[in-house]
Enzyme design. Structure first.
Site, PDB file in Angstrom:
ATOM      1  N   GLU A  91      49.482  40.042  46.983  1.00 56.82           N
ATOM      2  CA  GLU A  91      49.364  38.820  47.783  1.00 56.82           C
ATOM      3  C   GLU A  91      50.444  38.842  48.976  1.00 56.82           C
ATOM      4  O   GLU A  91      50.411  37.629  48.964  1.00 56.82           O
ATOM      5  CB  GLU A  91      50.423  38.587  45.979  1.00 56.82           C
ATOM      6  CG  GLU A  91      51.121  37.417  45.992  1.00 56.82           C
ATOM      7  CD  GLU A  91      51.988  37.270  44.890  1.00 56.82           C
ATOM      8  OE1 GLU A  91      51.493  37.324  43.794  1.00 56.82           O
ATOM      9  OE2 GLU A  91      52.367  36.429  44.743  1.00 56.82           O
ATOM     10  N   SER A 148      50.840  47.937  39.800  1.00 56.59           N
ATOM     11  CA  SER A 148      50.210  46.647  39.146  1.00 56.59           C
ATOM     12  C   SER A 148      52.669  46.508  39.245  1.00 56.59           C
ATOM     13  O   SER A 148      52.515  46.743  38.884  1.00 56.59           O
ATOM     14  CB  SER A 148      50.922  46.228  37.447  1.00 56.59           C
ATOM     15  OG  SER A 148      50.638  45.459  36.562  1.00 56.59           O
ATOM     16  N   CYS A 177      48.342  37.145  30.695  1.00 56.46           N
ATOM     17  CA  CYS A 177      49.377  35.870  31.494  1.00 56.46           C
ATOM     18  C   CYS A 177      47.640  34.782  31.864  1.00 56.46           C
ATOM     19  O   CYS A 177      47.388  35.463  32.204  1.00 56.46           O
ATOM     20  CB  CYS A 177      49.948  35.525  32.775  1.00 56.46           C
ATOM     21  SG  CYS A 177      48.738  36.703  34.456  1.00 56.46           S
ATOM     22  N   CYS A 197      45.100  33.151  41.499  1.00 53.16           N
ATOM     23  CA  CYS A 197      45.844  32.350  40.342  1.00 53.16           C
ATOM     24  C   CYS A 197      46.750  31.259  41.186  1.00 53.16           C
ATOM     25  O   CYS A 197      47.202  31.180  42.211  1.00 53.16           O
ATOM     26  CB  CYS A 197      46.770  33.367  39.969  1.00 53.16           C
ATOM     27  SG  CYS A 197      48.188  32.502  38.609  1.00 53.16           S
TER      28      CYS A 197
HETATM   29 FE1  SF4 Z   1      49.837  35.630  35.943  1.00 51.97          FE
HETATM   30 FE2  SF4 Z   1      50.602  36.528  38.738  1.00 51.97          FE
HETATM   31 FE3  SF4 Z   1      49.997  34.008  37.848  1.00 51.97          FE
HETATM   32 FE4  SF4 Z   1      51.994  34.925  37.229  1.00 51.97          FE
HETATM   33  S1  SF4 Z   1      51.463  34.987  39.759  1.00 51.97           S
HETATM   34  S2  SF4 Z   1      50.751  33.832  35.946  1.00 51.97           S
HETATM   35  S3  SF4 Z   1      51.225  37.177  36.971  1.00 51.97           S
HETATM   36  S4  SF4 Z   1      48.440  35.531  38.115  1.00 51.97           S
END
Ligand code: SF4
Length: 318
Positions: free
Chosen positions: A135, A232, A21, A105
């Site tokens: 997370e 994961s 991603c 992210c």
């Molecule tokens: Fe990728 Fe996690 Fe970001 Fe979703 S939240 S785009 S899975 S890195």
């Protein structure tokens, strides 16, 4: 197998989209660029993304993976993983005058911002997620200890007792099962009609799209293979979604070497996908291994291409 023995036919259905991603791609680039710019070693707090092959490759380039900041020397750069970190981590890095790069992210950072806004508005926050996932640790660590309650199941949502039922909000982990989360959200909305919420949930586009894609493939596959590591979250969810969508024989595999051909006994169609942290080269490895044992016909399921991309931190682009 002798040349005279024909290989049995096998249709390989490739789910689309699958694999990397935008957030994973950005996080890996941050480590690579940091090594180019500052030289090795560059420290990375926690696995940059949850994939063994990605981590091993970056180690070969000069990354050193640690779990805590105190394991990093103060004179080397440190990268925070894509999953996000509690606020205390960059604060400590600043105190130690360390150079740090944040690979969180942007879609996780968005959840941090949402949680902060609810807190500022005086709401008690429910985080839907999995205990112990980095997370979740990072999102809970944006706010004081008693500001966020973790809810993992519908039963947890039913049992949650807020201080004031009229001042409740929820946010979610980005890599959850869309269907399981909908059931938890429904319970919260029923119990707290005024709950402040994201439009639907905070599950990211990549998780949502990969789950939709695996459902489409699972319905037609005798066996389903998901490339990804056991830690994961989004990859593990893909296996669960595939099983529920009808692929009773769904397996999570790290790479082609982990594929047990006995799983394919009697199968005519195998579905293949990859979690958001698994490189495409691993998918190709599985196709190659299947091609050695079977006469394969590879069919890529058509789906819209993903066009999301995220900017790198300025420190690496200037
Ligand atoms: Fe990728 Fe996690 Fe970001 Fe979703 S939240 S785009 S899975 S890195």
């Amino acid at each position: 197998m002798s040349a005279a023995t024909p290989r049995p036919p096998l249709t390989v259905l490739l789910a689309t989209p699958r694999g990397f991603c935008a957030g994973v791609d950005r996080a890996i680039q941050i480590v690579e660029r940091a090594i180019e710019k500052y030289g090795a070693p560059v420290y990375v707090r926690h696995e940059i993304v949850h994939n063994r092959h990605v981590v091993e490759r970056l180690k070969r380039l000069g990354a050193v993976f640690v779990e805590e900041l105190e394991e990093c020397p103060p004179d080397r750069p440190v990268v925070f993983s894509a999953h996000g970190v509690p606020k205390a981590v960059p604060a400590e890095a600043k105190t130690r005058k360390m150079l740090y790069l944040d690979a969180t992210c942007p879609l996780v950072s968005k959840v941090h911002v949402e949680a902060g806004r609810h807190f500022d508005a005086g709401r008690e926050i429910v985080l839907i997620g999995h205990a112990g996932h980095p997370e979740v640790v990072g999102t809970m660590g944006q706010l004081p200890e008693d500001a966020v309650t973790l809810v993992e199941t519908v039963a947890d949502a039913e049992a949650f007792t807020p201080r004031d039922p009229a001042r409740v909000a929820f946010v979610t982990q980005t890599t959850l099962s869309v269907d399981d989360t909908a059931a938890i959200v429904e319970a919260l909305r029923r119990r707290f009609p005024a709950v402040a919420a994201p439009h639907k949930d905070d599950i990211c586009y990549a998780t949502t799209n990969r789950q939709e894609a695996v459902k489409a493939v699972a319905a037609h596959a005798d066996v389903l293979l998901v490339l990804g590591s056991a830690n994961s979250s989004n990859s593990v969810r893909l296996v669960e979604v595939a099983r529920r969508a009808g692929a009773a024989r769904a397996h999570l595999i790290e790479d082609a070497a982990a594929l047990d051909l006995a799983w394919l006994d009697g199968a005519a169609v195998v579905g293949v996908t990859a979690g958001a942290s698994a490189p495409e080269v691993l998918v190709q490895g599985v196709i190659d291994r299947l091609g050695e044992a079977f006469d394969i016909d590879v069919d890529e399921v058509d789906a819209p291409r993903e066009t999301v991309s995220f900017k790198l931190p300025r420190a690496l682009t200037g």
